[in-house]
Write an enzyme that holds these catalytic residues in place. Sequence first.
Site, mmCIF file in Angstrom:
data_model
loop_
_atom_site.group_PDB
_atom_site.id
_atom_site.type_symbol
_atom_site.label_atom_id
_atom_site.label_comp_id
_atom_site.label_asym_id
_atom_site.label_seq_id
_atom_site.Cartn_x
_atom_site.Cartn_y
_atom_site.Cartn_z
ATOM 1 C CB ALA A 223 58.784 49.730 58.438
ATOM 2 C CD GLU A 226 61.812 55.690 50.534
ATOM 3 O OE1 GLU A 226 62.785 55.797 51.273
ATOM 4 O OE2 GLU A 226 61.445 56.550 49.738
ATOM 5 C CB SER A 228 54.806 49.338 50.351
ATOM 6 O OG SER A 228 54.915 48.671 51.572
ATOM 7 C CB CYS A 341 58.972 42.482 57.202
ATOM 8 S SG CYS A 341 57.821 43.805 56.810
ATOM 9 C CD GLU A 350 51.271 48.227 50.511
ATOM 10 O OE1 GLU A 350 51.087 49.361 50.066
ATOM 11 O OE2 GLU A 350 51.674 48.022 51.668
HETATM 12 C C1 HEM Z 1 57.992 45.784 50.316
HETATM 13 C C2 HEM Z 1 57.782 46.296 51.493
HETATM 14 C C3 HEM Z 1 58.598 46.016 52.713
HETATM 15 C C4 HEM Z 1 59.888 45.576 52.830
HETATM 16 C C5 HEM Z 1 60.865 45.222 51.722
HETATM 17 C C6 HEM Z 1 60.188 45.498 54.246
HETATM 18 C C7 HEM Z 1 61.396 45.068 54.771
HETATM 19 C C8 HEM Z 1 61.629 44.826 56.110
HETATM 20 C C9 HEM Z 1 62.837 44.242 56.638
HETATM 21 C C10 HEM Z 1 64.047 43.831 55.823
HETATM 22 C C11 HEM Z 1 62.694 44.147 57.984
HETATM 23 C C12 HEM Z 1 63.699 43.529 58.960
HETATM 24 C C13 HEM Z 1 64.801 44.490 59.268
HETATM 25 C C14 HEM Z 1 65.970 43.853 59.977
HETATM 26 O O1 HEM Z 1 65.901 42.732 60.538
HETATM 27 O O2 HEM Z 1 67.021 44.493 59.988
HETATM 28 C C15 HEM Z 1 61.405 44.703 58.314
HETATM 29 C C16 HEM Z 1 60.912 44.817 59.571
HETATM 30 C C17 HEM Z 1 59.750 45.462 59.849
HETATM 31 N N1 HEM Z 1 58.810 45.903 58.943
HETATM 32 FE FE1 HEM Z 1 58.882 45.775 56.942
HETATM 33 N N2 HEM Z 1 59.094 45.879 54.946
HETATM 34 C C18 HEM Z 1 58.098 46.202 54.049
HETATM 35 C C19 HEM Z 1 56.824 46.622 54.326
HETATM 36 C C20 HEM Z 1 56.366 46.847 55.582
HETATM 37 C C21 HEM Z 1 55.032 47.295 55.900
HETATM 38 C C22 HEM Z 1 53.913 47.552 54.885
HETATM 39 C C23 HEM Z 1 55.004 47.433 57.254
HETATM 40 C C24 HEM Z 1 53.875 47.864 58.132
HETATM 41 C C25 HEM Z 1 52.947 48.647 57.806
HETATM 42 C C26 HEM Z 1 56.288 47.042 57.796
HETATM 43 C C27 HEM Z 1 56.638 47.045 59.112
HETATM 44 C C28 HEM Z 1 57.780 46.491 59.637
HETATM 45 C C29 HEM Z 1 58.074 46.436 61.059
HETATM 46 C C30 HEM Z 1 57.208 46.983 62.178
HETATM 47 C C31 HEM Z 1 59.299 45.782 61.191
HETATM 48 C C32 HEM Z 1 60.035 45.466 62.490
HETATM 49 C C33 HEM Z 1 59.706 44.074 62.918
HETATM 50 C C34 HEM Z 1 60.465 43.653 64.157
HETATM 51 O O3 HEM Z 1 61.551 44.171 64.461
HETATM 52 O O4 HEM Z 1 59.936 42.789 64.875
HETATM 53 N N3 HEM Z 1 57.091 46.693 56.745
HETATM 54 N N4 HEM Z 1 60.768 45.090 57.152
#
Ligand code: HEM
Length: 393
Positions: A223, A226, A228, A341, A350
């Site tokens: 997550a 890529e 980020s 997220c 970042e």
């Molecule tokens: C620009 C960067 C990022 C984008 C666009 C992004 C996008 C997303 C999206 C759209 C979701 C929700 C997915 C859904 O409901 O179907 C999500 C969930 C999540 N993201 Fe990110 N993410 C980013 C960066 C990160 C980073 C840096 C981390 C951690 C190091 C992270 C960890 C997570 C986690 C653990 C979830 C699951 C949360 C949950 O289900 O409670 N993401 N992300």
Amino acid sequence: MSEQPHAVGARLRESGPAHKIVAPDGSAAWLVTRYEDVAPLLADPRLSLSKQHAKPDGGYRGFELPPALDANLLNMDPPQHTRLRRLASPAFGAGHVARMRPALEKAAHRLADDLAAAGEVDLVADYAAPFSVLVISELLGVPEESRHRFRAWTTGLLGAGATREGMREIVGEMLRFFTGLIADKRTAPGTDVLSALVAARDADDDRLTEDELTSLAFLLLFAGFENSANLMASCLHAVLTDPELRRSVRPPGDAASSPDATAALVEEVARHESPALLAIRRFPVEDIDVGGVVIPAGETVLLSLASANRDPRRFTAPDAVDPVRPDLARHLSFGQSVHYCIGAPLARLEARIAVGVFLDRFPNALLDPGSPPRWQPSPRVRGLASLPALVDG
Ligand code: HEM
């Protein structure tokens, strides 16, 4: 290719609220493209993220991860999700993220030193990607010598040429790696998030199981890395292709980029080039009606974040990058509701650091006129494959 996913999104948005398509894994799915549908469906408990709700003959295939990597937040619904998220959340809170700032700034400057020495650079391979690997490695406390393997793994699993055989091999390697890393954190905890997760307990003295820990580490890598890297590169692309935008972030004559304008730029580019084109696949637990189209229970639903973010019924002039639009933060790029997220504060930090340091160090940087930027041909992610630029030392 550069505008292709957006052009396809626009066509589908106009022609109907939900479309039967072939998903990236080759199975049948429903694609939902309008903001008015995508936003509420992201928060709708009738859509499950658990594969238990996929119809056995619905065609859904997925990654076929072993249980030690599959017990993750994006495969489960409340109440299991609530428990896991409660345990993981403190590690991603404002305190932890703010503490990472000095290390991230130093890292960005170190990469900028290398850019300055090279002069002709690729801002994806030489800046955004290594910076993103570094952030996730800091977060997980991955030792220096193992960091280069991360990029190969993510490209191997998410890249256009990924095969099932190749994926299985990489997944096995990653599982061995994370199991070893977690064992190390147990014996010698650091200040990283993984050590915090190993030690995490909630009010009922509950802890993360071994499978939950390995799955979470795996999810963070995917997550985090890529998306980020893609957001950072898209932000750099935006300022390098639009002189006015660049001046708004770093006014000529000013000593440094404006933190507020940089933050607004990152937010707007997150909307404009949503790094995750699609939300995680969901399965309706009952038949649902999407704008008059009935999607049967158990079939795969893909919510298009990228298309919703460019919906002209929600955003005025959605194809323009406009960091002063009044509804800047209403985009869906980080999801909504319980699965919002967890890494969004870190991703924002970042990207702001990457853009700020770059423009401060290279106020005269140019896109390389001999080598145009290339976008990745991926159906899942939106990001540049290369961003050749000329920088002055
Ligand atoms: C620009 C960067 C990022 C984008 C666009 C992004 C996008 C997303 C999206 C759209 C979701 C929700 C997915 C859904 O409901 O179907 C999500 C969930 C999540 N993201 Fe990110 N993410 C980013 C960066 C990160 C980073 C840096 C981390 C951690 C190091 C992270 C960890 C997570 C986690 C653990 C979830 C699951 C949360 C949950 O289900 O409670 N993401 N992300």
